[in-house]
Structure formats: C-alpha cells, structure tokens
Write a protein that holds these residues in place. Structure first.
Motif, PDB file in Angstrom:
ATOM      1  N   ILE A  24       0.840  -1.197   0.000  1.00 23.92           N
ATOM      2  CA  ILE A  24       0.000   0.000   0.000  1.00 23.92           C
ATOM      3  C   ILE A  24       0.872   1.243   0.000  1.00 23.92           C
ATOM      4  O   ILE A  24       0.650   2.179  -0.778  1.00 23.92           O
ATOM      5  CB  ILE A  24      -0.967   0.000   1.197  1.00 23.92           C
ATOM      6  N   LYS A  25       1.896   1.256   0.841  1.00 21.34           N
ATOM      7  CA  LYS A  25       2.762   2.430   0.941  1.00 21.34           C
ATOM      8  C   LYS A  25       3.509   2.693  -0.364  1.00 21.34           C
ATOM      9  O   LYS A  25       3.616   3.825  -0.810  1.00 21.34           O
ATOM     10  CB  LYS A  25       3.758   2.236   2.087  1.00 21.34           C
ATOM     11  N   GLU A  26       4.015   1.630  -0.997  1.00 22.29           N
ATOM     12  CA  GLU A  26       4.851   1.789  -2.186  1.00 22.29           C
ATOM     13  C   GLU A  26       4.049   1.903  -3.481  1.00 22.29           C
ATOM     14  O   GLU A  26       4.421   2.665  -4.365  1.00 22.29           O
ATOM     15  CB  GLU A  26       5.826   0.615  -2.289  1.00 22.29           C
ATOM     16  N   ASP A  27       2.964   1.150  -3.605  1.00 22.75           N
ATOM     17  CA  ASP A  27       2.277   1.054  -4.890  1.00 22.75           C
ATOM     18  C   ASP A  27       0.920   1.744  -4.944  1.00 22.75           C
ATOM     19  O   ASP A  27       0.379   1.930  -6.025  1.00 22.75           O
ATOM     20  CB  ASP A  27       2.083  -0.416  -5.282  1.00 22.75           C
ATOM     21  N   SER A  28       0.362   2.059  -3.818  1.00 18.32           N
ATOM     22  CA  SER A  28      -0.990   2.637  -3.797  1.00 18.32           C
ATOM     23  C   SER A  28      -0.967   3.932  -2.997  1.00 18.32           C
ATOM     24  O   SER A  28      -1.523   4.028  -1.909  1.00 18.32           O
ATOM     25  CB  SER A  28      -1.976   1.643  -3.181  1.00 18.32           C
ATOM     26  N   ARG A  29      -0.325   4.917  -3.553  1.00 24.26           N
ATOM     27  CA  ARG A  29      -0.091   6.175  -2.838  1.00 24.26           C
ATOM     28  C   ARG A  29      -1.392   6.836  -2.372  1.00 24.26           C
ATOM     29  O   ARG A  29      -1.468   7.354  -1.259  1.00 24.26           O
ATOM     30  CB  ARG A  29       0.704   7.122  -3.735  1.00 24.26           C
ATOM     31  N   ASN A  30      -2.406   6.846  -3.211  1.00 21.04           N
ATOM     32  CA  ASN A  30      -3.675   7.489  -2.823  1.00 21.04           C
ATOM     33  C   ASN A  30      -4.292   6.795  -1.619  1.00 21.04           C
ATOM     34  O   ASN A  30      -4.796   7.458  -0.700  1.00 21.04           O
ATOM     35  CB  ASN A  30      -4.667   7.492  -3.982  1.00 21.04           C
ATOM     36  N   TYR A  48      -2.675   4.991   0.618  1.00 18.52           N
ATOM     37  CA  TYR A  48      -1.785   5.270   1.754  1.00 18.52           C
ATOM     38  C   TYR A  48      -2.071   6.661   2.328  1.00 18.52           C
ATOM     39  O   TYR A  48      -2.194   6.825   3.551  1.00 18.52           O
ATOM     40  CB  TYR A  48      -0.327   5.167   1.306  1.00 18.52           C
ATOM     41  N   ASN A  49      -2.200   7.654   1.463  1.00 18.91           N
ATOM     42  CA  ASN A  49      -2.473   9.016   1.925  1.00 18.91           C
ATOM     43  C   ASN A  49      -3.815   9.101   2.643  1.00 18.91           C
ATOM     44  O   ASN A  49      -3.956   9.800   3.646  1.00 18.91           O
ATOM     45  CB  ASN A  49      -2.441   9.996   0.756  1.00 18.91           C
ATOM     46  N   GLU A  50      -4.805   8.375   2.131  1.00 20.79           N
ATOM     47  CA  GLU A  50      -6.129   8.374   2.766  1.00 20.79           C
ATOM     48  C   GLU A  50      -6.071   7.739   4.156  1.00 20.79           C
ATOM     49  O   GLU A  50      -6.671   8.235   5.111  1.00 20.79           O
ATOM     50  CB  GLU A  50      -7.131   7.637   1.871  1.00 20.79           C
ATOM     51  N   GLU A  87      -4.395  10.144   6.481  1.00 27.47           N
ATOM     52  CA  GLU A  87      -5.312  11.238   6.827  1.00 27.47           C
ATOM     53  C   GLU A  87      -6.348  10.782   7.859  1.00 27.47           C
ATOM     54  O   GLU A  87      -6.648  11.502   8.804  1.00 27.47           O
ATOM     55  CB  GLU A  87      -6.001  11.759   5.564  1.00 27.47           C
TER      56      GLU A  87
END
Length: 84
Positions: free
Chosen positions: A53-59, A61-63, A66
C-alpha cells in the motif's frame, strides 16, 4: 504432452473475477473485507500488505494516513466539545 494439458485445465482465468470487482463496488468492498480479515491473522502478511500500500498505492496510503491523523485529533479533545 499430458502434463501441458493438465496445466491448462488447472489454470484459473481470473479476468472475469477482476472485471466483476471493477463493475460492482459493493462486491469489491466485500472482497477487500474478506482479504483484510484473512491478512489480519498473519503478522507477516500485514507488514507485506502495508508495504504494498505504501509503495504502490499512494492514494490509499495518503487516505489511511489522513484518517489516522483525523482520529488522533479527535482523541485529544474532550467529549463535551464534540470530539467523537
């Protein structure tokens, strides 16, 4: 020759499954809930999934970051002031 035929029979075509997930958001939610429930009990899998999630799914991860920040902020305010 027979071995190749058996391999072909044992291959599962996942494309219809992926297409169904794309087409039906409720099905996608249910599949993710099941997957996360399975991963929850495997500590090594939890870490691997977090890294993906951290490396490949930035959106995503950011959600998550948040939401975590938002929940921490709510935890610091007294309940009388609308902190929950």
């Amino acid at each position: 020759m027979k071995t190749e035929e058996l391999k072909e029979q044992n291959r599962i075509d996942l494309e219809p499954f992926y297409q169904a997930l794309e087409d039906d958001s409720k099905l996608l939610e249910e599949a993710l809930e099941i997957l996360l429930g399975m991963v929850h009990f495997e500590p090594k899998s939890v870490k691997k999934l977090a890294l993906v999630i951290k490396e490949d799914s930035r959106n995503l991860y950011n959600e998550i970051a948040e939401l975590s920040k938002s929940n921490q902020d709510k935890g610091n305010t007294p309940s009388c002031c609308g902190g929950h």
